[in-house]
Design a protein around this motif. Sequence first.
Motif, PDB file in Angstrom:
ATOM      1  N   MET A  52       0.962  -0.965  -0.504  1.00 47.62           N
ATOM      2  CA  MET A  52       0.191   0.080  -0.557  1.00 47.62           C
ATOM      3  C   MET A  52       0.821   1.432  -0.115  1.00 47.62           C
ATOM      4  SD  MET A  52      -3.079  -1.245   2.669  1.00 47.62           S
ATOM      5  CE  MET A  52      -3.420   0.617   2.832  1.00 47.62           C
ATOM      6  N   GLN A  53       1.615   1.027   0.777  1.00 48.41           N
ATOM      7  CA  GLN A  53       2.374   2.868   0.733  1.00 48.41           C
ATOM      8  C   GLN A  53       3.513   2.913  -0.274  1.00 48.41           C
ATOM      9  OE1 GLN A  53       5.184   1.687   4.386  1.00 48.41           O
ATOM     10  NE2 GLN A  53       4.000   1.986   5.311  1.00 48.41           N
ATOM     11  N   ALA A  54       3.907   1.685  -1.206  1.00 47.07           N
ATOM     12  CA  ALA A  54       4.619   1.580  -2.868  1.00 47.07           C
ATOM     13  C   ALA A  54       3.342   1.945  -3.167  1.00 47.07           C
ATOM     14  CB  ALA A  54       5.011   0.569  -2.792  1.00 47.07           C
ATOM     15  N   GLU A  55       2.346   1.577  -3.880  1.00 46.08           N
ATOM     16  CA  GLU A  55       1.422   2.273  -4.215  1.00 46.08           C
ATOM     17  C   GLU A  55       0.885   3.766  -4.294  1.00 46.08           C
ATOM     18  OE1 GLU A  55      -2.018  -0.142  -3.690  1.00 46.08           O
ATOM     19  OE2 GLU A  55      -0.910  -1.941  -4.640  1.00 46.08           O
ATOM     20  N   GLN A  56       0.995   4.102  -3.121  1.00 47.60           N
ATOM     21  CA  GLN A  56       0.234   5.502  -2.297  1.00 47.60           C
ATOM     22  C   GLN A  56       1.798   6.263  -3.424  1.00 47.60           C
ATOM     23  OE1 GLN A  56      -1.844   6.370  -1.407  1.00 47.60           O
ATOM     24  NE2 GLN A  56      -2.908   4.974  -0.870  1.00 47.60           N
ATOM     25  N   ALA A  57       2.476   5.867  -3.202  1.00 51.78           N
ATOM     26  CA  ALA A  57       4.117   7.117  -3.368  1.00 51.78           C
ATOM     27  C   ALA A  57       3.756   6.994  -4.862  1.00 51.78           C
ATOM     28  CB  ALA A  57       5.329   5.655  -3.308  1.00 51.78           C
ATOM     29  N   GLU A  58       3.868   6.063  -5.853  1.00 47.02           N
ATOM     30  CA  GLU A  58       3.931   5.638  -7.305  1.00 47.02           C
ATOM     31  C   GLU A  58       2.937   6.739  -7.521  1.00 47.02           C
ATOM     32  OE1 GLU A  58       3.601   2.335 -10.656  1.00 47.02           O
ATOM     33  OE2 GLU A  58       3.736   1.455  -8.454  1.00 47.02           O
ATOM     34  N   LYS A  59       1.118   6.541  -6.900  1.00 49.02           N
ATOM     35  CA  LYS A  59       0.392   7.178  -7.675  1.00 49.02           C
ATOM     36  C   LYS A  59       0.665   8.114  -7.164  1.00 49.02           C
ATOM     37  CE  LYS A  59      -3.417   3.919  -6.603  1.00 49.02           C
ATOM     38  NZ  LYS A  59      -5.032   3.886  -6.058  1.00 49.02           N
ATOM     39  N   ARG A  60       1.384   9.556  -5.904  1.00 48.46           N
ATOM     40  CA  ARG A  60       1.975  10.452  -6.186  1.00 48.46           C
ATOM     41  C   ARG A  60       3.029  11.108  -7.139  1.00 48.46           C
ATOM     42  NH1 ARG A  60       3.821  10.070  -1.095  1.00 48.46           N
ATOM     43  NH2 ARG A  60       1.707   9.942   0.160  1.00 48.46           N
TER      44      ARG A  60
END
Length: 643
Positions: free
Chosen positions: A338-346
Amino acid sequence: MQQIKHIRIREQGAQQRTFHAFELFGTFMLGIMAHELKPVMPTAVGVLPERRWTNPKGVTNQTKNVMLVRDTHLLFAALGALQLLAKKADVWDEGIEQLFKDNTAIVTEQDDNRRKREELLEQLVRVVAKVEVIQFGFAKTEESVARVEGAMTHYKQVQQERYDQMLASADMLKNKSIEQDLSIAAFQEDFRAAVDREARADLTEKRKQTEAELEVQLVKRSIEKLRWEEEQKTITLRGEEERKKDEYSTQKHHERVAFETAQKKAADLELLSQQEESNLRQQQQKHKDEKELLELRLKSDERRAEIGLQEAVERAKIEEEGKIKAARENEDVNTRMMQAEQAEKRAQMLAAIQATAEVASDWVHTVFSSATNLALLIGSIVTCLGGIYLVREMAILLREQLNKRLGRPSLVRMTNRRGTMQQVGIGLLRLLRLRPPHGAEFNDVVLHPRLRQQVMRLADATSSAKKRRMPLQHAMFYGPPGTGKTMVAQRFAEYSGLEYAIMSGGDVAPLEEQAVTELHKLFRWVHRSSRGVLLFIDEADAFLASRKNTGMSETMRNALTTMLYHTGTPSSQFMLVIATNRPHDLDSAILDRLDESVEFGLPDIDARKGMVQLYYDKYIAKPLRLPTVSAATTMLRKPPREA
């Protein structure tokens, strides 16, 4: 005429009205019981599945399977019987008039014959009397001649003797000439006296002959008078006997008719009581069966609901436990993902915002840096807005023109109204056998045999009424959804030679104030049809519901009143067919305008097999060129060939 003769008309007080009747002098009514009319004239009685009314105390009552008497059927049956009786009365009047003429001619001929007979009898009596008088005169004449001959013979003898004496005594004669002359004179006087006596005797005989003729005529007249009196007495007695015989035969006929009427009345009463008992038993058994079936269905539904609820609870419990267990086991992995997906989306969002801002700044700088580009931008915006407005207005204008051309109201969802060229084309295709002929409209419709018979009977009656320009009957199709009511209505219209227009009751409420206007426009469009229109209203209970419902709006009441206004008078131009699965919610005035009600129930096992076979042959066997179910069944049923 036989049916009308057997219809029982009852009389009762005006305050006890319980059957279809009309008032007579404001106190009594003559009427017909629907259940008594049904065995005599079944087609004159219709059955409504349900009907509600309010008694004087304000209590709402409900009755199912209400039988209603069709006034039009009775009226036209009575008119047909009256025309037949009028024709027979004309024949009877002609026969009676001819009989009177024949009787007058016979009486005239009898009077002429009687007068001729009287004249002939008078002539015969006159001839007989004359013959008798002539015979009597002839007899008298013969007697007179014989007497004269005797006198002449005696005279000759006397003269001979005298001559002899004269010869013997000539001398004496000569001497006695005076005496002879005297004797001759005396003889002449005697002869003249004898002749006078004979003349008087003839006159006497003629007088007696005339008196005899008169007496004979009087006798004959008295005989004829007695004979005529006897004939009159005979005729009177014969007429009296015939009158008594006719009275006796009439009395016997009345007694026989009264006996037959009493026997028939007793038989009808017995049959009626048997039918009532049978109907009561059937109703009781039907209610009992329905109650048992309903109880079994309720128990089955409760059991099924309990089982489904338990299964759902168990399934939800297992799924939740699985989700909780998986989340606990993979908590750290899920957190990192979830942290990796949030960083990529940001990062992607920031890059997209930066690129969009750069493009927008470059575009704004390019546009505002040059007056030509700014003018082009403003012109493009104005042109796009004008084009959108023009397209919208042209679409509205085109829709209005199409509605004017087609003349179809907005309430009509589907119609098969065709022009003259389309009708000619369809007729040509049927002639070339490229289209099914007329009468084959129901070949691909699967219905229960009893329902199919009822629909075909109503379709044949509608087709016959349309050909004779008689008022068309209105009908109601009710039953569960998806049982083929709309499809049957379409095929019904095509089979009857009518055009159909399909509308939905749910389309009336959104129109609000325009509902009345659209309904008037719809019926004007219906009346312009040259072939007649079957107006099919699906989900009719949406705006034809009972006016007793307090939640009905004013616009819906106005729409219902408009529908009642257009359907109040029987018409040969259109036929109203309404479809609903809640017939008990319809307004009572709408139910009164319906002549037939057809129930579309759920298909049985045979009907479902027929539908499966029909759709298999139509969508699988024919496109793939496979043998149909009927052909395959025929091949399986053939016996194997011998080797």
